[in-house]
Design an enzyme around this catalytic site. Structure first.
Site, short mmCIF file in Angstrom:
data_model
loop_
_atom_site.label_atom_id
_atom_site.label_comp_id
_atom_site.label_asym_id
_atom_site.label_seq_id
_atom_site.Cartn_x
_atom_site.Cartn_y
_atom_site.Cartn_z
N HIS A 223 34.33 26.69 45.79
CA HIS A 223 35.26 27.51 45.01
C HIS A 223 35.08 28.99 45.34
CE1 HIS A 223 37.00 29.09 41.08
NE2 HIS A 223 37.97 28.38 41.60
N HIS A 227 37.96 31.52 47.54
CA HIS A 227 38.47 32.81 47.06
C HIS A 227 38.03 33.96 47.96
CE1 HIS A 227 40.51 31.79 43.29
NE2 HIS A 227 39.65 30.80 43.19
N HIS A 252 43.31 23.35 43.96
CA HIS A 252 42.92 23.13 42.57
C HIS A 252 43.44 21.78 42.05
CE1 HIS A 252 42.16 27.52 42.73
NE2 HIS A 252 41.25 27.24 41.81
N GLU A 364 48.80 32.79 40.27
CA GLU A 364 47.48 33.41 40.49
C GLU A 364 47.58 34.93 40.39
OE1 GLU A 364 43.70 33.61 43.54
OE2 GLU A 364 45.71 33.25 44.30
N HIS A 379 46.91 33.25 35.28
CA HIS A 379 45.70 32.51 35.62
C HIS A 379 44.44 33.32 35.37
CE1 HIS A 379 42.59 31.83 38.81
NE2 HIS A 379 42.58 30.64 38.25
N HIS A 383 41.15 33.32 32.31
CA HIS A 383 39.74 33.27 32.71
C HIS A 383 38.95 34.37 31.99
CE1 HIS A 383 38.57 30.44 35.94
NE2 HIS A 383 39.87 30.34 36.15
N HIS A 419 42.77 24.77 34.05
CA HIS A 419 43.47 24.50 35.30
C HIS A 419 44.38 23.29 35.19
CE1 HIS A 419 42.48 27.38 38.44
NE2 HIS A 419 41.43 27.64 37.70
#
Length: 700
Positions: A223, A227, A252, A364, A379, A383, A419
């Site tokens: 992950h 990114h 995802h 995103e 998104h 978080h 998610h």
């Protein structure tokens, strides 16, 4: 003389130690212009050079002990030092989060600064000046992104965050024991420190049955690395990549499918989407992680806590629940209308081949989102809300929890609920698309006559797959700031699958040799209660195991494909290999760390054994081929399914997840119904059994 890889690796390793301290186990030294030292050390610069420089007694001792001559990197002075005020507001030892919009903006600007340097040597000089003045994780991230994207540094191997910030993956008790072992025992006699597989909760917590997945080091490294190669901000050449938004969706989606399939196997129910961000969160999480930079813990989340607006001026963060709800409403409006609205007011269609990519960038909120002000930062904002649930106003001076970091977020059960909500938005969009036609699904040139698996050993069982626990070791010495030099081994236990092969018999009716694409998926049959799943459930939980090109000659072709060659995974060495301490020019110089870890290729299953459907199809190459030079045996091309190809277009034109990403035509009630009309498809029943034993991984 240090080569380029050594120069950059020295800048990256032991990130909180000043650059004037020796690197590479005491064999690499940086000679710095005096004003490169920070204000704390500049008055005693000569003293530091005498104590820690290449001519110091410490350097001579290393030379005597190892026989290795010191390597000196001379940093050149800069005509003008860069203005770093855009990033210095993030304190050096504070936490850094890519989900924080202002942190992300600072990272984008720093990446641009590094990308704009005229050559690699000048980049070394600029990075050397910036390193000790900036937040350590921010510096590591921005420099790593630049190294991956600059044409003149593509041969430089980028170290894994595991080797730079091991505290994000390790039980803190392990770190203390590593320091003790390294201080007392000579390097060649050091033993590996064992870390418990489950250290965050007891078996009384049902969700702990999935800790093997959520807290797996390789899963979290994947992950983080995804990114890293798909940053959300920075120069256009860094962010704008082929099908970036679609990859955000598909990577995802596959994480969720794998997670859900194993939840069923462990007797756990469906992952419920976090659709209402105002409801109390029933799932607690106690991460048991310590930030070694400042000895602050990653705070836990207790059962029944609720989200609230996060307003923290010191973090330049102001996120309101109402803003998230507004973003959701606007995204839903766009999906249901079949178009999004750009900044110029024009309509951008979503119900075409590019729509999923546009939607992925919107959700995103990467810098190439078509209208960031209208659709918000959905998104990432959630978080942040989840990461600061314990201290939304900064009253108690606590930093974010694990949901605030890309290397730690997947540890938390709430990650999967959030998610799943995001995935449901993508599914709502996909539901608008027409089913694939018979022409798109068929391949008149071939008949897939047989399909089976076999354990990769003499007389291996057919259609029987095995998983077990494996104990491995990793060297984390490069990440122990102000700790002993040399190795620091940790042993950890993780899921592993026995290697196997796919055997396919394909009959080609073409008159000449041709190339086609084989796709292989694993589909669950039952939920946690043993009840059959609907076809729609099964297709949405289909796990991609492999996709590869196959050369077919006229007549019958027997194809044997190793599981280790999966287009989804990278081998153990690429997940855990320590390129920081690797010698330049060795096999690690081709390191490419993005890809699902090979030890997690298969679900865990259980000790009773679970039956799954193995699905394979041979699709027409002319419909797949994206006219790209692609060789899965070269470079990083072997793990493209989740990570794409470096600097090139995705190797298949098909939508990611094809043929299961869209609803089926009317009349399809089962996987057998879906396959029946097509001779280029086939099903096999495979049994997956978990052997509850621990096997030591062979070491060199």
């Amino acid at each position: 003389m240090a080569d380029l890889t050594q120069k950059f690796h020295g800048l990256l390793q032991r990130p909180l130690e000043p650059l004037f301290l020796p690197k590479n186990n005491g064999t690499l030294f940086y000679e710095l212009p005096e004003h490169f030292l920070t204000t704390r050390y500049r008055p005693i610069g000569q003293n530091l050079a005498n104590r820690f420089g290449p001519s110091s007694p410490a350097s001579s001792q290393v030379n005597n002990d190892t026989g290795v001559q010191p390597t000196v990197v001379t940093i050149r002075d800069l005509e003008a030092v860069p203005d770093l005020t855009f990033a210095t507001w993030i304190k050096r030892r504070d936490s850094f989060s890519l989900f924080n919009a202002e942190h992300r903006k600072a990272a984008g600007k720093l990446t641009k600064l590094f990308m704009n340097q005229p050559d690699a040597d000048t980049l070394v000089d600029v990075a050397a000046y910036a390193r000790d003045r900036l937040n350590a994780p921010l510096f590591q991230y921005a420099l790593s992104v630049a190294l991956l994207h600059r044409p003149d540094t593509k041969s430089v191997t980028v170290p894994s965050v595991l080797h730079l910030f091991p505290d994000q993956f390790m039980d803190p008790a392990t770190n203390a024991r590593m320091m003790e072992e390294g201080t007392i025992v000579l390097d060649e006699n050091r033993m590996a420190i064992s870390m418990s597989m489950n250290f965050t909760a007891s078996d009384d917590e049902p969700e702990q049955r999935m800790a093997f997945f959520r807290e797996d080091i390789g899963v979290n490294l994947h992950h983080w690395h995804w990114h890293l190669i798909y940053p959300g901000s920075g120069p256009p050449e860094v962010v704008r990549k082929d099908r970036r938004g679609e990859l955000f969706y598909y990577m995802h989606q596959q994480l969720l499918a794998r997670y859900q399939v194993d939840r069923f196997a462990q007797g756990l129910g469906r992952t419920e989407p976090l659709a209402n961000v105002r409801e109390p969160l029933r799932e607690p999480y106690y991460p048991k992680l310590l930030r070694s930079a400042n000895n602050r813990t990653y705070c836990p989340r207790y059962p029944g806590m609720s989200l609230s607006d996060v307003v923290r001026p010191s973090d330049r963060t102001d996120i309101r629940i109402a803003d998230i709800e507004s973003s959701v409403a606007r995204v839903l409006e766009a999906i249901d209308a079949g178009f999004a609205v750009g900044t110029d007011g024009g309509r951008v269609p979503l119900d075409d081949a590019r729509g999923i990519d546009v939607l992925g960038n919107i959700l995103e909120r990467s810098s190439i989102s078509i209208n960031r002000s209208l659709y918000g930062d959905l998104h990432n904002s959630a978080h942040v809300l989840l990461a600061y649930i314990h201290d939304p106003r900064g009253t108690y001076l606590e930093s974010f929890g694990v949901m605030g970091g890309v290397a730690t977020a997947m540890r938390d059960p709430i990650f999967y609920r959030w998610h799943k909500f995001i995935d449901n938005l993508f599914l709502r969009h996909k539901a608008r698309l027409t089913p694939y036609t018979a022409s798109e699904l068929s391949n008149s040139n071939v008949v897939l006559e047989s399909l089976e698996t076999q354990l990769d050993r003499t007389g291996g069982a057919v259609n029987s797959l095995l998983t077990f626990l494996e104990r491995s070791q990793v060297d984390l010495g490069a990440g122990l700031d102000f700790g002993p030099t040399g190795s620091a081994f940790v042993s950890f236990t993780h899921l592993q699958c026995a290697p196997f092969v796919y055997r396919l018999r394909i009959n080609s009716s073409a008159r000449t040799n041709r190339q086609d694409t084989v796709r292989i998926f694993l589909l669950p049959r039952q939920n946690e209660q043993g009840r059959p799943l609907s076809f729609d459930d099964r297709r949405l939980l289909a796990i991609e195991l492999d996709s590869f090109r196959v050369n077919l000659r006229p007549g019958v072709n027997s194809i044997v494909r190793q599981s280790a060659n999966s287009s989804v995974t990278i081998p153990y060495e690429r997940t855990f290999g320590n390129v920081v301490q690797a010698n330049a020019g060795n096999a690690q110089s081709r390191f490419c760390g993005c890809g699902w870890p090979s030890h997690m290729l298969l679900p865990k299953g259980n000790t009773n054994g679970i039956e799954y459907d193995l699905f394979a199809m041979v699709s027409r190459f002319e419909d797949d081929n994206a006219n790209v030079d692609f060789n899965e045996s070269a470079g990083c091309d072997d793990s493209y399914s989740f990570c794409g190809l470096r600097d090139r277009v995705y190797p298949s034109r098909r939508p990611m997840g094809f043929p299961f990403d869209r609803r089926a035509s009317n009349g399809v009630r089962s996987v057998a119904d879906f396959v029946a009309p097509y001779r280029n498809m086939r099903l096999a029943t495979v049994t997956l059994r978990f052997m509850n034993s621990v096997i030591d991984r062979p070491t060199n």
